[in-house]
Motif scaffolding. Structure first.
Motif, short mmCIF file in Angstrom:
data_model
loop_
_atom_site.label_atom_id
_atom_site.label_comp_id
_atom_site.label_asym_id
_atom_site.label_seq_id
_atom_site.Cartn_x
_atom_site.Cartn_y
_atom_site.Cartn_z
N GLU A 122 31.07 -7.93 4.94
CA GLU A 122 31.94 -8.61 4.14
C GLU A 122 32.55 -7.56 2.95
OE1 GLU A 122 29.56 -12.92 3.64
OE2 GLU A 122 28.77 -11.20 2.46
N ASN A 158 26.83 -15.66 -10.89
CA ASN A 158 25.97 -16.21 -9.70
C ASN A 158 25.44 -17.92 -10.66
OD1 ASN A 158 25.24 -13.64 -7.85
ND2 ASN A 158 24.48 -12.99 -10.17
N SER A 218 26.50 -7.72 4.32
CA SER A 218 27.14 -7.33 2.79
C SER A 218 28.12 -6.44 2.62
CB SER A 218 26.22 -6.72 1.78
OG SER A 218 25.04 -7.90 1.13
N PHE A 265 29.99 -15.16 -7.51
CA PHE A 265 29.00 -16.27 -5.92
C PHE A 265 28.47 -17.53 -6.34
CE2 PHE A 265 25.98 -15.98 -2.81
CZ PHE A 265 26.77 -14.95 -1.83
N PHE A 301 29.04 -9.92 -11.67
CA PHE A 301 29.30 -10.88 -10.97
C PHE A 301 28.43 -11.95 -11.87
CE2 PHE A 301 28.59 -6.79 -8.34
CZ PHE A 301 29.35 -7.13 -6.73
N PRO A 305 19.30 -13.48 -4.98
CA PRO A 305 20.64 -13.23 -4.25
C PRO A 305 21.20 -11.90 -3.73
CG PRO A 305 20.16 -12.73 -6.83
CD PRO A 305 19.36 -13.59 -6.49
N PHE A 320 32.59 -15.92 -3.84
CA PHE A 320 31.94 -15.96 -2.64
C PHE A 320 31.11 -17.51 -2.72
CE2 PHE A 320 32.31 -11.81 -2.69
CZ PHE A 320 31.87 -11.24 -1.80
N SER A 343 24.32 -18.96 -5.04
CA SER A 343 23.31 -18.32 -5.06
C SER A 343 21.98 -17.38 -4.82
CB SER A 343 23.37 -17.00 -6.30
OG SER A 343 23.43 -17.64 -7.86
N THR A 399 23.07 -10.88 -1.99
CA THR A 399 24.13 -10.13 -1.61
C THR A 399 25.18 -9.65 -2.97
OG1 THR A 399 24.86 -12.28 0.45
CG2 THR A 399 26.83 -10.85 -0.88
N SER A 400 24.80 -10.27 -3.85
CA SER A 400 25.41 -10.04 -5.29
C SER A 400 24.30 -8.59 -5.33
CB SER A 400 24.84 -11.05 -6.37
OG SER A 400 25.39 -11.87 -6.08
N ALA A 454 28.59 -19.66 -0.60
CA ALA A 454 27.83 -19.65 0.09
C ALA A 454 27.15 -20.74 1.21
CB ALA A 454 25.67 -19.71 -0.39
#
Length: 317
Positions: free
Chosen positions: A110, A152, A107, A127, A150, A134, A198, A130, A136-137, A200
């Motif tokens: 990114e 997802n 993360s 995202f 966000f 999740p 994003f 997700s 990353t979020s 995945a």
């Protein structure tokens, strides 16, 4: 096509594949954890292997192995999401997930790539894929993008149900984080609302599927919006699908980053090009706006006046 049977990494991957494929199920267990840990450690060191040049038999093994990895990853995330959901404050216990440190590093990587290639923090992020955990979020929302919203997307209602429990007790994140249960191929006009999308690593398990998703995003994302994708390089391509930047039609590729530490995924960042959403009428000299594009405005955007260069570099020690 080259089938390097003498390559010790390929041989070890094939041996581990045989053992993994004989498992009764891929839910977290001692045997499952041992085999997948061995697999990751085998594929992690930088390796010049080009999986596209391996023989057909190894290609088939790789394709099936990626699907097994994806299934095991999903079961692992569901398992830990259920455990986390039992806590009063799940976000305070994210570090019980065995690969949490990897997500912290990924993360941050990114986020740094995103800030290097954009002029301001995004207001809304989507995202896609997700999942039930999740991370990353969650990491981006709590550590790096603390005012960003966000959205997802996951095709599984069970995954979204588990994921939503993780933020339910947090007033800030429950307000800034939304979960949509849908196939992203059915999402059209809404995609133009996101500054960053994003995708995945396991959304699109092979080249054809991955390109299908990318083409859909190219059709509906707003011009100038940013696309963040995850790929794999070298032997790590036995774990995740490879995304060829040349297949990003409708996007300007800004950077391709291949980590060399325990962060497995490569990171690709691209910018949506301002392609006009018009088509010529057959036999006529005029143009018509296609109905699929009628929901999107064509925003003014000036691409960089230079050739699209792909910046490839490895994470420094």
């Amino acid at each position: 096509m080259v089938c390097p049977n003498s390559n010790p990494v390929v041989q070890q991957v094939c041996e581990l594949y045989e053992q993994i494929s004989r498992l009764e199920n891929l839910s977290p267990s001692k045997d499952v954890n041992i085999l997948f840990t061995k697999l990751v450690h085998t594929c992690m060191p930088p390796n010049p292997i080009d999986v596209s040049k391996l023989c057909q038999k190894i290609q088939e093994i790789r394709s099936h192995l990626i699907k097994l990895c994806g299934e095991a990853e999903g079961l692992l995330e569901s398992h830990y999401s259920k455990i986390l959901g039992s806590f009063e404050n799940p976000l305070h216990h994210l570090d019980i997930f065995p690969y949490f440190d990897n997500y912290i590093k990924l993360s941050l990587l990114e986020f740094n790539i995103l800030t290097k290639n954009t002029t301001k923090n995004p207001n809304k992020i989507a995202f896609i894929g997700s999942g039930p955990l999740p991370l990353t979020s969650l990491v981006l929302a709590t550590k790096h993008l603390t005012s960003t919203y966000f959205h997802n997307y996951d095709i599984s209602s069970e995954a979204n149900s588990l994921a939503s429990r993780l933020v339910a007790s947090d007033p800030d994140l429950s307000d800034r984080m939304t979960f949509h249960t849908t196939d992203v191929m059915d999402v059209t006009c809404a995609l133009k609302d996101y500054d960053v999308v994003f995708l995945a690593a396991l959304v699109g398990m092979d080249k054809e599927e991955k390109v299908k998703f990318v083409d859909h995003l190219a059709k509906y994302m707003a011009p100038g919006a940013t696309l963040m994708l995850r790929s794999a390089h070298g032997a790590r391509a036995f774990l995740y699908p490879v995304l060829d930047p040349r297949n990003l039609r409708g996007f300007e590729v800004l950077s391709v980053y291949h980590p060399t530490d325990e962060v497995i995924n490569s990171v690709v960042i691209a910018r949506k090009l301002p392609l006009p959403c018009v088509q010529p009428l057959d036999g006529l000299g005029s143009y018509v706006l296609p109905s699929k594009c009628a929901c999107a405005e064509i925003h003014a955007f000036n691409p960089l006046n230079k050739m699209n260069l792909i910046e490839e570099f490895a994470l420094e020690e």
